[in-house]
Scaffold this active site. Structure first.
Site, PDB file in Angstrom:
ATOM      1  CE  LYS A  10      -3.999  -2.151   0.106  1.00  0.00           C
ATOM      2  NZ  LYS A  10      -3.659  -3.556   0.311  1.00  0.00           N
ATOM      3  CB  ILE A  11      -0.063   4.874  -0.133  1.00  0.00           C
ATOM      4  CG1 ILE A  11      -1.176   4.639  -1.168  1.00  0.00           C
ATOM      5  CG2 ILE A  11       0.677   6.183  -0.444  1.00  0.00           C
ATOM      6  CD1 ILE A  11      -0.698   4.476  -2.583  1.00  0.00           C
TER       7      ILE A  11
END
Length: 386
Positions: free
Chosen positions: A189-190
């Protein structure tokens, strides 16, 4: 193999975790509230509870919003199975709403049509709707919010892909059009905490409920107990909760990672823009971003123009991997999974979700990706499709 996604860990991240390891508390110390405060600031929201995974966050959010046996909740079919599983964990029934073919998000028009059909025909209406912000782009939350007001359901944003994104100029996570928002901090994820998740809400009641449930339903707050404490050691279990707590090790990594959120997003946007430009002459459809949205490009998903190709979807996918490009597919429609087929979806199909699954492919995209790696992906894909 060029991976489709990869975490970015620097010396500051390592140092943050080591500092916790050398401190007195490695589970529930100062880093957990520090991470919650940092998330609240980024998203302009008053209440944040971090937990050990986004799946746990979805589960707790569903329970805190009152979902239970006899209820129904609707979500997108094109998502990771956790978006539907969290509903089943609460003993509620799952149903699916088809996607927008342009954004891959739950389609408000399809939602409106389904709500109207169910209302007119006496079919179950949802107590909760879980729109999923696919690939890092927000759903059309204003339209979903209007339907929520009309039909009386609550809204839980599955923003596992979308920390740092914005909608109508407001950060995803501010809960302007929803009752709660969930983020994921999985390694691809980010930002990452290894594993981890968070629930964000404007409701003190929802936040307090999640805080209780994430730690076995136990409180040490005398004001919440049904009698005076026996002593300083005293605690009470008020509900049947879970061990969903995030450790200080994870939270320290999250605090450090969050400092680079802007850099991560800018890099992803540059890579996505470069993909879109350099793939313009290849027989495929590039992803689009709606006018009201600013995407963080967690995923870059193309759709093959199979009618122009001599190869099948599977053949393109396998050849890409054979040539060292780690493409992936996000996602198989949830209702096609054996568990859900056996739970009433045997003959169920949604046309846009089906078409998406036949054509979609996720290309590698991560902050440390070089232009040379990206050129390799593009040239390999162009060669196979030609």
């Amino acid at each position: 193999m060029i991976p489709y996604g990869q975490q970015s860990i620097n010396d500051a991240d390592v140092s943050a975790v080591v500092d916790v390891l050398q401190s007195d508390y490695i589970t529930q110390g100062n880093s957990v509230p520090a991470f919650e405060k940092a998330l609240a600031t980024v998203c302009n929201v008053p209440h944040v509870n971090v937990v050990n995974s986004a799946t746990s966050a979805l589960h707790l959010a569903c329970k805190a919003l009152g979902l239970g046996p006899g209820d129904t909740a609707w979500t997108s079919p094109v998502t990771f199975v956790a978006s539907a599983n969290c509903i089943r964990y609460c003993g509620a029934q799952v149903d699916f709403v088809d996607i927008d073919p342009e954004t891959f998000n739950l389609c408000p028009k399809r939602l409106a049509e389904k709500l109207s059909h169910h209302s007119k025909n006496g079919l179950p209406l949802p107590k909760l709707v879980i729109p999923v912000h696919m690939c890092g782009q927000s759903c059309d939350m204003s339209s979903i919010h209007k339907l929520a007001q009309q039909y009386g359901f609550k809204v839980l944003e599955d923003a596992a892909h979308a920390i740092g994104a914005s909608y109508q100029g407001h950060p995803v996570g501010c809960c302007e059009y929803s009752d709660a928002v969930v983020f994921s901090f999985h390694p691809v994820k980010i930002v990452t905490t290894g594993e981890g998740g968070a629930v964000l809400t404007q409701s003190r009641e929802v936040a307090d409920r999640i805080e209780l449930l994430r730690s076995h339903g136990i409180t040490r707050d005398p004001e919440k107990m049904d009698r005076e404490p026996d002593g300083g050691w005293y605690y009470q279990q008020l509900d049947l909760g879970f061990n969903y707590r995030m450790t200080d090790l994870q939270a320290a990594l999250g605090v450090s990672q969050l400092k680079r959120l802007g850099t991560f997003i800018e890099t992803r946007r540059q890579l996505a823009a470069r993909y879109t430009k350099l793939l313009s002459d290849v027989p495929l459809k590039v992803p689009k971003v709606a006018n009201a949205c600013s995407s963080v490009w967690h995923l870059y998903v193309i759709r093959l123009k199979l009618e122009e190709l001599s190869l099948s979807h599977k053949e393109v996918f396998e050849q890409m991997r054979d040539m060292g490009v780690g493409v992936n597919l996000h996602y198989i429609p949830v209702y096609q999974q054996p568990y859900y087929r056996q739970s009433g979806f045997q003959d169920f199909a949604l046309p846009e979700a089906e078409a998406y699954y036949q054509e979609a492919m996720t290309l590698p995209l991560f902050p440390a990706m070089t232009e040379l790696q990206q050129d390799t992906v593009i040239k390999t894909l162009a060669k196979i499709l030609s």
